[in-house]
Design a protein around this motif. Structure first.
Motif, PDB file in Angstrom:
ATOM      1  N   PRO A 132       0.847  -1.206   0.000  1.00 28.37           N
ATOM      2  CA  PRO A 132       0.000   0.000   0.000  1.00 28.37           C
ATOM      3  C   PRO A 132       0.887   1.264   0.000  1.00 28.37           C
ATOM      4  N   VAL A 133       0.465   2.280  -0.750  1.00 28.57           N
ATOM      5  CA  VAL A 133       1.290   3.492  -0.886  1.00 28.57           C
ATOM      6  C   VAL A 133       1.712   4.022   0.487  1.00 28.57           C
ATOM      7  N   SER A 134       0.784   3.953   1.436  1.00 23.27           N
ATOM      8  CA  SER A 134       1.076   4.493   2.772  1.00 23.27           C
ATOM      9  C   SER A 134       2.206   3.723   3.466  1.00 23.27           C
ATOM     10  N   CYS A 135       2.474   2.501   3.051  1.00 29.88           N
ATOM     11  CA  CYS A 135       3.508   1.668   3.696  1.00 29.88           C
ATOM     12  C   CYS A 135       4.878   1.790   3.023  1.00 29.88           C
ATOM     13  N   ILE A 136       4.958   2.518   1.915  1.00 29.74           N
ATOM     14  CA  ILE A 136       6.232   2.600   1.171  1.00 29.74           C
ATOM     15  C   ILE A 136       7.379   3.076   2.082  1.00 29.74           C
ATOM     16  N   PRO A 137       7.199   4.174   2.827  1.00 26.49           N
ATOM     17  CA  PRO A 137       8.342   4.641   3.641  1.00 26.49           C
ATOM     18  C   PRO A 137       8.795   3.602   4.663  1.00 26.49           C
ATOM     19  N   ALA A 138       7.850   2.971   5.349  1.00 29.22           N
ATOM     20  CA  ALA A 138       8.226   1.973   6.363  1.00 29.22           C
ATOM     21  C   ALA A 138       8.867   0.759   5.700  1.00 29.22           C
ATOM     22  N   PHE A 139       8.356   0.374   4.528  1.00 25.48           N
ATOM     23  CA  PHE A 139       8.956  -0.761   3.816  1.00 25.48           C
ATOM     24  C   PHE A 139      10.422  -0.448   3.502  1.00 25.48           C
ATOM     25  N   ILE A 140      10.665   0.728   2.955  1.00 24.24           N
ATOM     26  CA  ILE A 140      12.040   1.081   2.550  1.00 24.24           C
ATOM     27  C   ILE A 140      12.934   1.140   3.788  1.00 24.24           C
ATOM     28  N   GLN A 141      12.449   1.798   4.810  1.00 23.83           N
ATOM     29  CA  GLN A 141      13.299   1.983   5.992  1.00 23.83           C
ATOM     30  C   GLN A 141      13.680   0.645   6.627  1.00 23.83           C
ATOM     31  N   SER A 142      12.682  -0.215   6.839  1.00 20.79           N
ATOM     32  CA  SER A 142      12.994  -1.466   7.553  1.00 20.79           C
ATOM     33  C   SER A 142      13.761  -2.436   6.664  1.00 20.79           C
ATOM     34  N   THR A 143      13.441  -2.463   5.370  1.00 17.58           N
ATOM     35  CA  THR A 143      14.124  -3.433   4.492  1.00 17.58           C
ATOM     36  C   THR A 143      15.564  -2.988   4.216  1.00 17.58           C
ATOM     37  N   ASP A 144      15.739  -1.692   3.991  1.00 11.52           N
ATOM     38  CA  ASP A 144      17.118  -1.168   3.821  1.00 11.52           C
ATOM     39  C   ASP A 144      17.966  -1.588   5.019  1.00 11.52           C
ATOM     40  N   GLN A 145      17.413  -1.369   6.201  1.00  9.79           N
ATOM     41  CA  GLN A 145      18.172  -1.639   7.428  1.00  9.79           C
ATOM     42  C   GLN A 145      18.555  -3.124   7.531  1.00  9.79           C
ATOM     43  N   ARG A 146      17.560  -3.994   7.269  1.00  7.33           N
ATOM     44  CA  ARG A 146      17.839  -5.438   7.361  1.00  7.33           C
ATOM     45  C   ARG A 146      18.898  -5.864   6.352  1.00  7.33           C
ATOM     46  N   LEU A 147      18.772  -5.351   5.148  1.00  6.93           N
ATOM     47  CA  LEU A 147      19.744  -5.754   4.109  1.00  6.93           C
ATOM     48  C   LEU A 147      21.146  -5.260   4.461  1.00  6.93           C
ATOM     49  N   ARG A 148      21.217  -4.025   4.969  1.00  2.00           N
ATOM     50  CA  ARG A 148      22.544  -3.467   5.291  1.00  2.00           C
ATOM     51  C   ARG A 148      23.201  -4.241   6.427  1.00  2.00           C
ATOM     52  N   GLU A 149      22.370  -4.702   7.366  1.00  2.00           N
ATOM     53  CA  GLU A 149      22.932  -5.497   8.466  1.00  2.00           C
ATOM     54  C   GLU A 149      23.402  -6.862   7.972  1.00  2.00           C
ATOM     55  N   GLN A 150      22.558  -7.501   7.156  1.00  2.00           N
ATOM     56  CA  GLN A 150      22.853  -8.900   6.785  1.00  2.00           C
ATOM     57  C   GLN A 150      23.770  -9.042   5.576  1.00  2.00           C
ATOM     58  N   PHE A 151      23.774  -8.029   4.697  1.00  2.00           N
ATOM     59  CA  PHE A 151      24.588  -8.121   3.473  1.00  2.00           C
ATOM     60  C   PHE A 151      25.356  -6.810   3.286  1.00  2.00           C
ATOM     61  N   PRO A 152      26.353  -6.572   4.125  1.00  2.00           N
ATOM     62  CA  PRO A 152      27.022  -5.276   4.098  1.00  2.00           C
ATOM     63  C   PRO A 152      27.551  -4.941   2.700  1.00  2.00           C
ATOM     64  N   GLY A 153      27.366  -3.704   2.312  1.00  2.00           N
ATOM     65  CA  GLY A 153      27.933  -3.226   1.038  1.00  2.00           C
ATOM     66  C   GLY A 153      27.004  -3.354  -0.154  1.00  2.00           C
ATOM     67  N   VAL A 154      25.899  -4.147  -0.043  1.00  2.00           N
ATOM     68  CA  VAL A 154      25.034  -4.256  -1.230  1.00  2.00           C
ATOM     69  C   VAL A 154      24.469  -2.875  -1.550  1.00  2.00           C
ATOM     70  N   ARG A 155      24.302  -2.645  -2.858  1.00  2.00           N
ATOM     71  CA  ARG A 155      23.771  -1.330  -3.254  1.00  2.00           C
ATOM     72  C   ARG A 155      22.283  -1.468  -3.591  1.00  2.00           C
ATOM     73  N   ILE A 156      21.470  -0.701  -2.866  1.00  2.00           N
ATOM     74  CA  ILE A 156      20.013  -0.795  -3.011  1.00  2.00           C
ATOM     75  C   ILE A 156      19.577   0.253  -4.039  1.00  2.00           C
ATOM     76  N   VAL A 157      18.986  -0.239  -5.114  1.00  2.00           N
ATOM     77  CA  VAL A 157      18.563   0.646  -6.208  1.00  2.00           C
ATOM     78  C   VAL A 157      17.034   0.660  -6.184  1.00  2.00           C
ATOM     79  N   ALA A 158      16.502   1.563  -5.380  1.00  2.00           N
ATOM     80  CA  ALA A 158      15.043   1.584  -5.174  1.00  2.00           C
ATOM     81  C   ALA A 158      14.447   2.725  -5.975  1.00  2.00           C
ATOM     82  N   TYR A 159      13.469   2.392  -6.782  1.00  2.00           N
ATOM     83  CA  TYR A 159      12.804   3.418  -7.597  1.00  2.00           C
ATOM     84  C   TYR A 159      11.483   2.850  -8.079  1.00  2.00           C
ATOM     85  N   GLY A 160      10.681   3.690  -8.688  1.00  2.00           N
ATOM     86  CA  GLY A 160       9.480   3.132  -9.303  1.00  2.00           C
ATOM     87  C   GLY A 160       8.262   4.012  -9.220  1.00  2.00           C
ATOM     88  N   HIS A 161       7.139   3.327  -9.389  1.00  2.00           N
ATOM     89  CA  HIS A 161       5.867   3.999  -9.612  1.00  2.00           C
ATOM     90  C   HIS A 161       5.195   4.161  -8.249  1.00  2.00           C
TER      91      HIS A 161
END
Ligand code: FAD
Ligand code: 2HG
Ligand code: ZN
Length: 472
Positions: free
Chosen positions: A355-384
């Motif tokens: 849901p559009v309203s969840c986009i910020p929370a999705f990005i924030q929590s998923t970015d954080q998890r990925l950065r912790e578990q896979f250091p250095g990966v580059r997150i290319v987030a974009y879209g509609h």
């Protein structure tokens, strides 16, 4: 040397003639791998029918010899749906010779086209008739209407006009047994039972071959305003869309979100692109307003909206395009992301929606998890973002090798799809399942929905000859 019986090959020749067959390895090459070279297959033949009757005869012949059929349009799909398996026994059925625009009915606001017409040709034919066909996406110069239908394509104007499903009134389909279903009706109202066209839209070639469609046209757009806006956060983007939509209603036709990482890739790899601002920002949106009136006050509306957002600290900088060249330059920054990411090694694509309203929370929590578990990966987030659809793509850490990055693919995918599921989202917002997300769908899609899909598949295609190994 084909792996199929000689009588089958002779049968194909009698259906499509020599012009309709490609059998030599060199010419087959481009039909056997996708745009990114992420999927590669083999085929017995590429067959290029020129009419619906030829498609039907081909499908009947394939049934007779139990040969699997892989429908293919422009081969721009991003999930390997149009690529055959490695057996070399499947036939790729390319629709690209079926590229006629059959009728433009400006009064009924419809266009009837064959499935192999390139999307851009449809847009141009609509414009020639003083109308708009609004589907718009980066691959529009090479994808086909059949592929757009089979994947229920989205793109950058869904916010205003909907996706391919919403833009279609009728279909013609060759069913898996070779019967031709003629549902080419240009009706906006037809409640005579189940709306069968919706079964085939989004079915990715697994239920039949779409051979023609009646598409909806819209009034031509006569004024457009485009702006590039820098923002401090994805949350600001979601708030900004509320402000702009409140002011502009349906005039808001595009609202595309891009992270700084996405834009940096474009600036590094796409020739001729430049940063509209001297300083860098964490997030950007590209906003497009349009109207059917030639002199609609779009700039005023946009400036009002951006002004309000500036006051609320939601916007850090903004520029409104002053010429067509500037409009094109801003869109090039957005449309260049897919290509640019290819230059950075293998990209793990996750075409999710929440849901559009969840986009910020999705990005924030998923970015954080990925950065912790896979250091250095580059997150290319974009879209509609107005559709709640993010291309949450991942590139390998700088300096790491492809193989060790690919070894993490599954684990990265689970982090992203678990988060998506946590927000009641979808693991495929617009690209489909193809072969890429077939296994993931089993994990993340409702089992009852999957069971119903299997029942439909078995009913229509009991021999499983239509694009096997895709979707289900
Ligand atoms: P193909 O790739 O040839 O096929 C795709 C699927 O449809 C396959 O499963 C195939 O078997 C099936 N198929 C093709 N034709 C038929 C037919 N006639 N009958 C039955 N099945 C058929 N997609 C979006 O939704 N939004 C975007 O913004 C977007 N941007 C893109 C940007 C780039 C740079 C690229 C490369 C791709 C993008 N895509 C996007 C993905 C892709 O372009 C679309 O999914 C497009 O609709 C595919 O059309 P195609 O003709 O290339 O289909
Ligand atoms: C887009 O919106 C397309 O640009 C392609 O859907 C996304 O390459 C991708 O992941
Ligand atoms: Zn997209």
């Amino acid at each position: 040397m084909s792996k199929l019986p000689e009588e089958f090959i002779r049968g194909v020749e009698s259906v499509v003639g020599a012009l309709g067959i490609i059998g030599d390895a060199e010419r087959m090459h481009s039909y056997l791998s996708d745009w990114r070279n992420a999927y590669r297959g083999e085929a017995a033949l590429i067959v290029r029918p020129a009419s619906t009757e030829e498609v039907a005869s081909m499908v009947r012949l394939c049934n007779q010899y139990q040969v699997a059929v892989v429908p293919q349009g422009g081969n721009t799909g991003l999930c390997g749906g149009s690529i055959p398996d490695a057996s070399g026994t499947q036939v790729v059925l390319s629709l690209t010779r079926m590229n006629r625009i059959c009728e433009v009915d400006a009064t009924n606001e419809t266009m009837t086209v064959e499935a192999g017409v390139i999307l851009q040709k449809v847009q141009e034919a609509a414009a020639d008739a003083g109308r708009l066909f609004p589907l718009s996406l980066g691959a529009e110069g090479s994808c086909t209407i059949g592929g757009n239908l089979a994947t229920n394509a989205g793109g950058t104007a869904v916010l205003r006009y909907g996706n391919m499903r919403d833009l279609t009134l009728g279909l013609e389909v060759v069913l898996p047994d070779g019967q031709i279903w003629n549902g080419l009706r240009g009706l906006r109202k037809d409640n005579t039972g189940y709306d069968l066209k919706h079964l085939f839209i989004g079915s990715e070639g697994t239920l039949g071959v779409i051979t023609a469609a009646v598409l909806k046209l819209y009034p031509a757009v006569r004024s457009v305003t485009t702006a590039w806006v820098a923002l401090p956060s994805a949350d600001a983007a979601v708030q900004l869309i509320g402000i702009i939509r409140g002011l502009c209603g349906d005039r808001l036709t595009g609202f595309e979100l891009m992270s700084r990482q996405s834009v940096e890739f474009v600036l590094s790899h796409v020739v001729g692109c430049s940063d509209p601002f001297a300083e860098s920002h964490p997030w950007y949106v590209l906003i497009e307003l349009s109207d059917t009136q030639p002199d609609a006050p779009l700039n005023d509306l946009l400036e009002l909206g951006i002004g309000e957002a500036l006051e609320r600290g939601l916007v850090s900088n903004a520029v409104v395009a002053g010429s067509e060249a500037q409009v094109a330059a801003l869109w090039a920054l957005r449309e260049g992301i897919s290509e640019a990411q290819n230059h950075e090694g293998p990209s793990l694509k996750h075409d999710i929606s929440v849901p559009v309203s969840c986009i910020p929370a999705f990005i924030q929590s998923t970015d954080q998890r990925l950065r912790e578990q896979f250091p250095g990966v580059r997150i290319v987030a974009y879209g509609h973002v107005g559709d709640g659809n993010l291309h949450y793509n991942i590139s390998k850490p700088v300096g790491s090798d492809d193989a060790s990055f690919k070894a993490q693919q599954e684990a990265i995918m689970h982090v992203i799809y678990d988060a998506t599921a946590g927000f009641q989202g979808s693991i495929s917002a617009e690209h489909g399942l193809g072969q890429a997300k077939r296994a993931a769908a089993r994990l993340y899609k409702d089992p009852l929905e999957l069971e119903l899909m299997r029942t439909i598949k078995l009913t229509l295609d009991p021999n499983s000859l239509m694009n096997p190994g895709k979707v289900l």
